[in-house]
Design a protein around this motif. Structure first.
Motif, PDB file in Angstrom:
ATOM      1  N   SER A 137      16.395  -4.258  -1.842  1.00  0.00           N
ATOM      2  CA  SER A 137      16.747  -3.516  -3.047  1.00  0.00           C
ATOM      3  C   SER A 137      15.558  -2.679  -3.487  1.00  0.00           C
ATOM      4  O   SER A 137      14.414  -2.910  -3.070  1.00  0.00           O
ATOM      5  N   GLU A 138      15.824  -1.714  -4.345  1.00  0.00           N
ATOM      6  CA  GLU A 138      14.781  -0.795  -4.784  1.00  0.00           C
ATOM      7  C   GLU A 138      13.653  -1.500  -5.532  1.00  0.00           C
ATOM      8  O   GLU A 138      12.529  -1.000  -5.569  1.00  0.00           O
ATOM      9  N   ASP A 139      13.938  -2.649  -6.127  1.00  0.00           N
ATOM     10  CA  ASP A 139      12.916  -3.363  -6.894  1.00  0.00           C
ATOM     11  C   ASP A 139      12.129  -4.372  -6.056  1.00  0.00           C
ATOM     12  O   ASP A 139      11.272  -5.084  -6.577  1.00  0.00           O
ATOM     13  N   ALA A 140      12.399  -4.439  -4.761  1.00  0.00           N
ATOM     14  CA  ALA A 140      11.738  -5.431  -3.910  1.00  0.00           C
ATOM     15  C   ALA A 140      10.291  -5.048  -3.619  1.00  0.00           C
ATOM     16  O   ALA A 140       9.972  -3.873  -3.423  1.00  0.00           O
ATOM     17  N   TYR A 141       9.423  -6.052  -3.626  1.00  0.00           N
ATOM     18  CA  TYR A 141       8.038  -5.839  -3.204  1.00  0.00           C
ATOM     19  C   TYR A 141       7.558  -7.063  -2.441  1.00  0.00           C
ATOM     20  O   TYR A 141       8.073  -8.168  -2.601  1.00  0.00           O
ATOM     21  N   PHE A 142       6.553  -6.843  -1.578  1.00  0.00           N
ATOM     22  CA  PHE A 142       6.147  -7.827  -0.582  1.00  0.00           C
ATOM     23  C   PHE A 142       4.634  -8.011  -0.635  1.00  0.00           C
ATOM     24  O   PHE A 142       3.891  -7.033  -0.782  1.00  0.00           O
ATOM     25  N   GLY A 143       4.178  -9.237  -0.452  1.00  0.00           N
ATOM     26  CA  GLY A 143       2.739  -9.453  -0.450  1.00  0.00           C
ATOM     27  C   GLY A 143       2.363 -10.876  -0.103  1.00  0.00           C
ATOM     28  O   GLY A 143       3.189 -11.797  -0.111  1.00  0.00           O
ATOM     29  N   LEU A 144       1.087 -11.048   0.208  1.00  0.00           N
ATOM     30  CA  LEU A 144       0.509 -12.354   0.502  1.00  0.00           C
ATOM     31  C   LEU A 144      -0.587 -12.657  -0.524  1.00  0.00           C
ATOM     32  O   LEU A 144      -1.690 -12.127  -0.412  1.00  0.00           O
ATOM     33  N   PRO A 145      -0.317 -13.508  -1.508  1.00  0.00           N
ATOM     34  CA  PRO A 145      -1.346 -13.887  -2.487  1.00  0.00           C
ATOM     35  C   PRO A 145      -2.225 -15.032  -2.008  1.00  0.00           C
ATOM     36  O   PRO A 145      -2.975 -15.619  -2.795  1.00  0.00           O
ATOM     37  N   GLU A 146      -2.157 -15.344  -0.718  1.00  0.00           N
ATOM     38  CA  GLU A 146      -2.829 -16.544  -0.203  1.00  0.00           C
ATOM     39  C   GLU A 146      -4.316 -16.595  -0.516  1.00  0.00           C
ATOM     40  O   GLU A 146      -4.851 -17.656  -0.876  1.00  0.00           O
ATOM     41  N   VAL A 147      -5.041 -15.505  -0.353  1.00  0.00           N
ATOM     42  CA  VAL A 147      -6.486 -15.528  -0.602  1.00  0.00           C
ATOM     43  C   VAL A 147      -6.779 -15.954  -2.041  1.00  0.00           C
ATOM     44  O   VAL A 147      -7.715 -16.709  -2.305  1.00  0.00           O
ATOM     45  N   ASP A 148      -5.962 -15.507  -2.979  1.00  0.00           N
ATOM     46  CA  ASP A 148      -6.138 -15.904  -4.373  1.00  0.00           C
ATOM     47  C   ASP A 148      -5.722 -17.345  -4.627  1.00  0.00           C
ATOM     48  O   ASP A 148      -5.997 -17.885  -5.700  1.00  0.00           O
ATOM     49  N   ALA A 183       0.016 -13.876   7.823  1.00  0.00           N
ATOM     50  CA  ALA A 183      -0.425 -12.560   8.286  1.00  0.00           C
ATOM     51  C   ALA A 183       0.263 -12.232   9.612  1.00  0.00           C
ATOM     52  O   ALA A 183       0.536 -11.063   9.913  1.00  0.00           O
ATOM     53  N   THR A 184       0.545 -13.270  10.391  1.00  0.00           N
ATOM     54  CA  THR A 184       1.328 -13.107  11.621  1.00  0.00           C
ATOM     55  C   THR A 184       2.614 -12.345  11.340  1.00  0.00           C
ATOM     56  O   THR A 184       2.988 -11.419  12.073  1.00  0.00           O
ATOM     57  N   HIS A 185       3.277 -12.710  10.259  1.00  0.00           N
ATOM     58  CA  HIS A 185       4.584 -12.151   9.945  1.00  0.00           C
ATOM     59  C   HIS A 185       4.457 -10.834   9.188  1.00  0.00           C
ATOM     60  O   HIS A 185       5.277  -9.928   9.381  1.00  0.00           O
ATOM     61  N   LEU A 186       3.423 -10.713   8.366  1.00  0.00           N
ATOM     62  CA  LEU A 186       3.172  -9.445   7.688  1.00  0.00           C
ATOM     63  C   LEU A 186       2.869  -8.349   8.702  1.00  0.00           C
ATOM     64  O   LEU A 186       3.259  -7.190   8.515  1.00  0.00           O
ATOM     65  N   ALA A 187       2.188  -8.714   9.782  1.00  0.00           N
ATOM     66  CA  ALA A 187       1.840  -7.738  10.823  1.00  0.00           C
ATOM     67  C   ALA A 187       3.077  -7.202  11.541  1.00  0.00           C
ATOM     68  O   ALA A 187       2.996  -6.186  12.232  1.00  0.00           O
ATOM     69  N   ARG A 188       4.215  -7.856  11.374  1.00  0.00           N
ATOM     70  CA  ARG A 188       5.465  -7.364  11.941  1.00  0.00           C
ATOM     71  C   ARG A 188       6.146  -6.372  10.996  1.00  0.00           C
ATOM     72  O   ARG A 188       7.132  -5.747  11.370  1.00  0.00           O
ATOM     73  N   VAL A 222       4.029  -4.230   8.638  1.00  0.00           N
ATOM     74  CA  VAL A 222       3.142  -3.109   8.308  1.00  0.00           C
ATOM     75  C   VAL A 222       2.115  -2.924   9.422  1.00  0.00           C
ATOM     76  O   VAL A 222       1.852  -3.845  10.191  1.00  0.00           O
ATOM     77  N   PRO A 223       1.494  -1.746   9.497  1.00  0.00           N
ATOM     78  CA  PRO A 223       0.443  -1.523  10.493  1.00  0.00           C
ATOM     79  C   PRO A 223      -0.765  -2.426  10.257  1.00  0.00           C
ATOM     80  O   PRO A 223      -0.978  -2.952   9.156  1.00  0.00           O
ATOM     81  N   GLN A 224      -1.578  -2.574  11.282  1.00  0.00           N
ATOM     82  CA  GLN A 224      -2.689  -3.520  11.270  1.00  0.00           C
ATOM     83  C   GLN A 224      -3.658  -3.317  10.106  1.00  0.00           C
ATOM     84  O   GLN A 224      -4.020  -4.281   9.427  1.00  0.00           O
ATOM     85  N   HIS A 225      -4.095  -2.108   9.870  1.00  0.00           N
ATOM     86  CA  HIS A 225      -5.109  -1.911   8.837  1.00  0.00           C
ATOM     87  C   HIS A 225      -4.544  -2.142   7.443  1.00  0.00           C
ATOM     88  O   HIS A 225      -5.247  -2.655   6.558  1.00  0.00           O
ATOM     89  N   LEU A 226      -3.299  -1.793   7.227  1.00  0.00           N
ATOM     90  CA  LEU A 226      -2.674  -2.097   5.946  1.00  0.00           C
ATOM     91  C   LEU A 226      -2.500  -3.598   5.794  1.00  0.00           C
ATOM     92  O   LEU A 226      -2.706  -4.154   4.699  1.00  0.00           O
ATOM     93  N   MET A 227      -2.120  -4.278   6.866  1.00  0.00           N
ATOM     94  CA  MET A 227      -1.996  -5.737   6.826  1.00  0.00           C
ATOM     95  C   MET A 227      -3.306  -6.376   6.404  1.00  0.00           C
ATOM     96  O   MET A 227      -3.339  -7.258   5.531  1.00  0.00           O
ATOM     97  N   ARG A 228      -4.414  -5.928   6.986  1.00  0.00           N
ATOM     98  CA  ARG A 228      -5.716  -6.497   6.639  1.00  0.00           C
ATOM     99  C   ARG A 228      -6.070  -6.228   5.175  1.00  0.00           C
ATOM    100  O   ARG A 228      -6.555  -7.115   4.467  1.00  0.00           O
ATOM    101  N   ALA A 229      -5.811  -5.004   4.721  1.00  0.00           N
ATOM    102  CA  ALA A 229      -6.088  -4.684   3.328  1.00  0.00           C
ATOM    103  C   ALA A 229      -5.248  -5.552   2.395  1.00  0.00           C
ATOM    104  O   ALA A 229      -5.737  -6.016   1.350  1.00  0.00           O
ATOM    105  N   MET A 230      -3.995  -5.795   2.757  1.00  0.00           N
ATOM    106  CA  MET A 230      -3.123  -6.618   1.927  1.00  0.00           C
ATOM    107  C   MET A 230      -3.594  -8.066   1.880  1.00  0.00           C
ATOM    108  O   MET A 230      -3.530  -8.718   0.836  1.00  0.00           O
ATOM    109  N   VAL A 231      -4.065  -8.584   3.000  1.00  0.00           N
ATOM    110  CA  VAL A 231      -4.578  -9.960   3.023  1.00  0.00           C
ATOM    111  C   VAL A 231      -5.836 -10.075   2.165  1.00  0.00           C
ATOM    112  O   VAL A 231      -5.954 -10.976   1.328  1.00  0.00           O
ATOM    113  N   TYR A 232      -6.781  -9.163   2.346  1.00  0.00           N
ATOM    114  CA  TYR A 232      -8.057  -9.249   1.635  1.00  0.00           C
ATOM    115  C   TYR A 232      -7.917  -9.029   0.140  1.00  0.00           C
ATOM    116  O   TYR A 232      -8.608  -9.657  -0.669  1.00  0.00           O
ATOM    117  N   THR A 233      -7.049  -8.087  -0.262  1.00  0.00           N
ATOM    118  CA  THR A 233      -6.957  -7.704  -1.674  1.00  0.00           C
ATOM    119  C   THR A 233      -5.775  -8.333  -2.402  1.00  0.00           C
ATOM    120  O   THR A 233      -5.704  -8.275  -3.627  1.00  0.00           O
TER     121      THR A 233
END
Length: 253
Positions: free
Chosen positions: A122-133, A140-145, A147-158
């Motif tokens: 749906s238009e209101d859907a959003y995705f993320g990994l808050p694990e680091v926090d 990250a295995t599944h997030l990498a499926r 989004v591209p690699q560098h975006l995946m890394r940025a999402m994990v770190y931030t």
């Protein structure tokens, strides 16, 4: 409430998660979800599974409050094994799995969606990994499926999130629709698959898993090993306690 399955008689099995307030699953909930998906796939009448949720969002990951209220590491180990079982059930389901995502899809939700065959959101859907926090790692295995690699890394770190529209631009979300049209959109895609030769579809699922460039089982277990290290060093408990003390609310985008 909990995990329910409805067979619609047209080859579509509808697996629904309803675990208020935010569909953060307990240890038992993850195993129940795994069982529901596996049973749906094993049913010879099933040609496709739609995985969706009721309530505010698709999935907020593991129930951290349960984990912090349980002495020792039983809940931590249980959650890790339960997530592994549920993610594997989606990936190994004998028929295609369509994830219909609304609202938040966080942590374990990304594990489910990343292992699905098709994603409609749906238009209101959003995705993320808050694990680091949260003092953890994983999915990250599944997030990498998705989004591209560098975006995946940025999402994990931030711990930043991405919208359904962004994933649609990457090609990992098939369709983005208004929230009140999500179920119908997912079922429309499911009906297309259910109309195909069921034997051929099952072999197609098996063949696509066989040529997958990533071993999702091994790589996710590797990630989980670092979560156990973080817990041994005290980081896991510290961050989970902070989360619970702050009310354990799902953060906005």
């Amino acid at each position: 409430m909990g995990i329910s399955t409805r067979n619609h008689g047209n080859g579509i099995a509808d697996v629904v998660v309803d675990a208020p307030p935010v569909n953060a699953l307990t240890v038992r909930g993850w195993f129940d979800l795994a069982d529901a998906v596996r049973q749906a796939g094993r049913d010879p009448e099933t040609r496709v599974v739609v995985l969706r949720a009721e309530g505010r969002g698709f999935n907020a990951g593991v129930d951290i409050k349960e984990m912090q209220a349980t002495n020792g590491f039983d809940a931590l180990v249980g959650a890790n094994r339960g997530c592994y079982a549920a993610f594997s059930a989606v990936y190994e389901c004998e028929v295609p799995v369509i994830a219909a995502v609304h609202g938040f899809c966080l942590g374990g939700g990304v594990g489910l969606v990343g292992n699905a065959d098709i994603v409609v959101a749906s238009e209101d859907a959003y995705f993320g990994l808050p694990e680091v926090d949260r003092g953890a790692l994983g999915a990250a295995t599944h997030l990498a499926r998705l989004v591209p690699q560098h975006l995946m890394r940025a999402m994990v770190y931030t711990c930043r999130t991405v919208t359904a529209a962004e994933l649609h631009a990457h090609g990992s979300v098939l369709e983005v629709v208004p929230r009140d049209q999500l179920r119908d959109a997912a079922f429309a895609v499911a009906a297309q698959i259910a109309g195909k030769d069921p034997y051929v579809i099952r072999r197609a699922k098996e063949s696509l898993n066989g040529i997958d460039p990533v071993d999702v089982h091994r790589s996710y277990r590797f990630e989980q090993g670092f979560t156990f290290e973080l817990n041994l060093m005290g980081a896991g408990d510290r961050h989970r306690d902070d989360f619970v003390s702050e009310g354990g609310a799902v953060s906005d985008q």
